[in-house]
Design an enzyme around this catalytic site. Structure first.
Site, PDB file in Angstrom:
ATOM      1  N   ASN A  89      -6.308   2.621 -15.822  1.00  0.00           N
ATOM      2  CA  ASN A  89      -6.066   1.174 -15.897  1.00  0.00           C
ATOM      3  C   ASN A  89      -7.241   0.511 -16.592  1.00  0.00           C
ATOM      4  OD1 ASN A  89      -8.090   0.318 -13.795  1.00  0.00           O
ATOM      5  ND2 ASN A  89      -6.804   1.676 -12.560  1.00  0.00           N
TER       6      ASN A  89
ATOM      7  N   ASP B   1      -5.275   6.166   0.297  1.00  0.00           N
ATOM      8  CA  ASP B   1      -5.946   4.856   0.232  1.00  0.00           C
ATOM      9  C   ASP B   1      -7.346   5.028   0.816  1.00  0.00           C
ATOM     10  OD1 ASP B   1      -6.926   2.244   0.833  1.00  0.00           O
ATOM     11  OD2 ASP B   1      -4.886   1.492   0.571  1.00  0.00           O
TER      12      ASP B   1
ATOM     13  N   LYS C 289      -5.166  -3.199   6.000  1.00  0.00           N
ATOM     14  CA  LYS C 289      -6.168  -2.132   5.907  1.00  0.00           C
ATOM     15  C   LYS C 289      -7.202  -2.244   7.020  1.00  0.00           C
ATOM     16  CE  LYS C 289      -5.460  -1.669   0.945  1.00  0.00           C
ATOM     17  NZ  LYS C 289      -5.842  -0.939  -0.241  1.00  0.00           N
TER      18      LYS C 289
HETATM   19  N1  CTP Z   1      -8.075   1.000  -2.591  1.00  0.00           N
HETATM   20  C1  CTP Z   1      -8.526   2.259  -2.230  1.00  0.00           C
HETATM   21  N2  CTP Z   1      -7.730   3.338  -2.458  1.00  0.00           N
HETATM   22  C2  CTP Z   1      -6.511   3.196  -3.007  1.00  0.00           C
HETATM   23  C3  CTP Z   1      -6.040   1.927  -3.382  1.00  0.00           C
HETATM   24  C4  CTP Z   1      -6.856   0.833  -3.165  1.00  0.00           C
HETATM   25  O1  CTP Z   1      -9.635   2.375  -1.726  1.00  0.00           O
HETATM   26  N3  CTP Z   1      -5.762   4.276  -3.211  1.00  0.00           N
HETATM   27  C5  CTP Z   1      -8.938  -0.176  -2.330  1.00  0.00           C
HETATM   28  C6  CTP Z   1      -9.435  -0.865  -3.551  1.00  0.00           C
HETATM   29  O2  CTP Z   1     -10.682  -0.346  -3.966  1.00  0.00           O
HETATM   30  C7  CTP Z   1      -9.550  -2.305  -3.073  1.00  0.00           C
HETATM   31  C8  CTP Z   1      -8.414  -2.448  -2.105  1.00  0.00           C
HETATM   32  O3  CTP Z   1      -8.141  -1.119  -1.661  1.00  0.00           O
HETATM   33  O4  CTP Z   1     -10.726  -2.530  -2.345  1.00  0.00           O
HETATM   34  C9  CTP Z   1      -7.173  -3.103  -2.648  1.00  0.00           C
HETATM   35  O5  CTP Z   1      -6.625  -2.362  -3.632  1.00  0.00           O
HETATM   36  P1  CTP Z   1      -5.181  -2.672  -4.277  1.00  0.00           P
HETATM   37  O6  CTP Z   1      -4.913  -1.602  -5.272  1.00  0.00           O
HETATM   38  O7  CTP Z   1      -5.133  -4.070  -4.757  1.00  0.00           O
HETATM   39  O8  CTP Z   1      -4.271  -2.573  -3.045  1.00  0.00           O
HETATM   40  P2  CTP Z   1      -3.029  -1.755  -2.788  1.00  0.00           P
HETATM   41  O9  CTP Z   1      -3.123  -1.414  -1.353  1.00  0.00           O
HETATM   42  O10 CTP Z   1      -2.938  -0.621  -3.744  1.00  0.00           O
HETATM   43  O11 CTP Z   1      -1.860  -2.802  -3.028  1.00  0.00           O
HETATM   44  P3  CTP Z   1      -0.917  -3.133  -4.273  1.00  0.00           P
HETATM   45  O12 CTP Z   1      -1.049  -2.018  -5.277  1.00  0.00           O
HETATM   46  O13 CTP Z   1       0.398  -3.235  -3.666  1.00  0.00           O
HETATM   47  O14 CTP Z   1      -1.408  -4.433  -4.799  1.00  0.00           O
END
Ligand code: CTP
Length: 398
Positions: free
Chosen positions: A210, A306, A341
């Site tokens: 990304n 996550d 979370k």
């Molecule tokens: N994050 C993480 N590991 C992942 C995805 C996200 O640690 N696999 C962490 C990111 O570093 C950030 C937070 O979670 O601090 C939010 O990430 P985001 O990608 O916006 O959240 P998602 O839970 O993936 O939600 P969505 O994709 O539905 O927006």
């Protein structure tokens, strides 16, 4: 960037060839908002003229203890009176010998003796001069007197020799000066954090990633280090320089990022997830380059762990901070992620406000509600985020 706004720095430049680098240091300090007043010794002025420093600092340059421009003829007192810091870069063996012995036969050495603020010196000399017992004695005395030594570095020298004695580079000196002025909100704490994108491999030459630049994460790592923390930065592929003093671990995929975080999380008082972790990865990465067939193809994606949620779900978790980059409904999504979370603090922003740029608009969400921060540079915002998190950390039972 106005990290040094309102700070008055006296920059002493003595007679070493590294004096030309102090022109760049002046520029960096001025750009960060400092008011820089340059004092050139006679030797320093042989390498770089006062005109250069005057143009860069926007202030008259001082060279003479008896400068008639001072009504009271006391340049040494007036200059040091309201200074926040004196930095001597480059500092020759001669000026260090003078300072160690309290000698004051020119403007710079005199104002150092008359000062009421900290003094930093960045030595620059030939390696044999640096290693000479007289210099060793002077260095020990300066340290005992509370003077901060910045460097020197090792490497190739102007005389053609290789060894210890090179002046630190201007950006490293600049970092040390910024560091000095920051409150030590996180002294004694270890921060483990993630930054940048992840890269999920499809085959040896292709992958899913990304557009995260890593700028916000790196600014935050720098701000945490300036606030006195030990910082372990687990970074996806970015082209950002490693902030001074930060321990950087380079990874590519989300799985590698998780492993690196888990290897260090036990040491962490704080965990900050800034990385834009890919939510999915290809089920398998092909061993060899996939050849085109002309047909449509399907790549099966499986969910990634996550990392933030896993860290927060540990039995004794560190203080966890998440980031939420959204394209709409920031309050709902960012606060929703905080709840889901189970982390005490989330920093939210709208992607259209900051992705890849040097500025951003962010809102902090915590148990007390939402706290919008004024629009600003990523470094300034990072400092405010660190200030906010250190306030919560102080009240948080770890
Ligand atoms: N994050 C993480 N590991 C992942 C995805 C996200 O640690 N696999 C962490 C990111 O570093 C950030 C937070 O979670 O601090 C939010 O990430 P985001 O990608 O916006 O959240 P998602 O839970 O993936 O939600 P969505 O994709 O539905 O927006």
């Amino acid at each position: 960037m106005v990290e040094l706004k309102g700070k008055k720095v006296i920059l002493g430049v003595t007679g070493g060839v590294a004096a030309y680098k102090s022109a760049e240091l002046t520029r960096l300090l001025v750009k960060a908002g400092a008011s820089v007043h340059v004092v050139l010794t006679e030797g320093g002025a042989r390498f770089v003229t006062p005109v250069t420093f005057q143009a860069l600092s926007g202030h008259r340059v001082w060279t003479d203890l008896w400068d008639p421009r001072m009504d009271n003829n006391m340049a040494h007192i007036d200059l040091s009176r309201d200074a926040d810091l004196i930095v001597i870069a480059p500092a020759t063996a001669d000026v260090m010998a003078k300072l160690a012995n309290g000698m004051c036969d020119d403007l710079l050495s005199t104002l150092c003796l008359a000062r009421d603020c900290p003094l930093m010196v960045a030595p620059a000399m030939n390696r044999q001069m640096w290693e000479h017992p007289a210099t060793r004695r002077n260095v020990a005395q300066l340290c005992a007197d509370g003077v901060t030594l910045l460097g020197p570095d090792a490497g190739e020298q102007a005389c053609g020799e290789v060894g210890q004695g090179r002046m630190l580079e201007p950006d490293t000196l600049y970092e040390a000066i910024c560091d000095y002025f920051q409150p030590k909100w996180l002294a004694g704490k270890t921060v483990v954090m993630t930054a940048g994108p992840t890269f999920e491999s499809i085959d040896p030459v292709r992958g899913i990633t990304n557009s995260s630049s890593g700028k916000m994460g790196y600014a935050l790592a720098r701000a945490c280090a300036h606030a006195g923390a030990r910082v372990v930065l687990v970074s996806g592929p970015v082209s950002q320089p490693t902030p001074f003093g930060v321990e950087r671990i380079d990874v590519a995929s989300a799985l590698q990022m998780r492993d690196a975080v888990m290897a260090h999380v036990d040491e962490a008082d704080v965990f900050i997830g800034v990385a834009a972790v890919a939510d999915y990865r290809p089920e398998a990465s092909a061993q060899h380059k996939i050849k085109k067939s002309g047909e449509a193809m399907t790549i099966t994606l499986v969910p990634n762990p996550d990392i933030l949620a896993e860290v927060a779900a540990r039995p004794n978790p560190p203080f966890c901070v998440g980031f939420a980059a959204e394209s709409q409904s920031l309050d709902t999504y960012a606060e929703g992620k905080r709840q889901k979370k189970a982390v005490p603090m989330v920093v939210g922003n709208l992607v259209q406000d900051g992705l890849g740029s040097d500025e951003n608009v962010v809102v902090i969400y915590d148990d007390h509600g939402k706290h919008p921060l004024p629009r600003g540079g990523k470094m300034g915002l990072a400092q405010r985020i660190v200030e906010h998190l250190s306030g919560l950390l102080a009240k948080h039972p770890l």
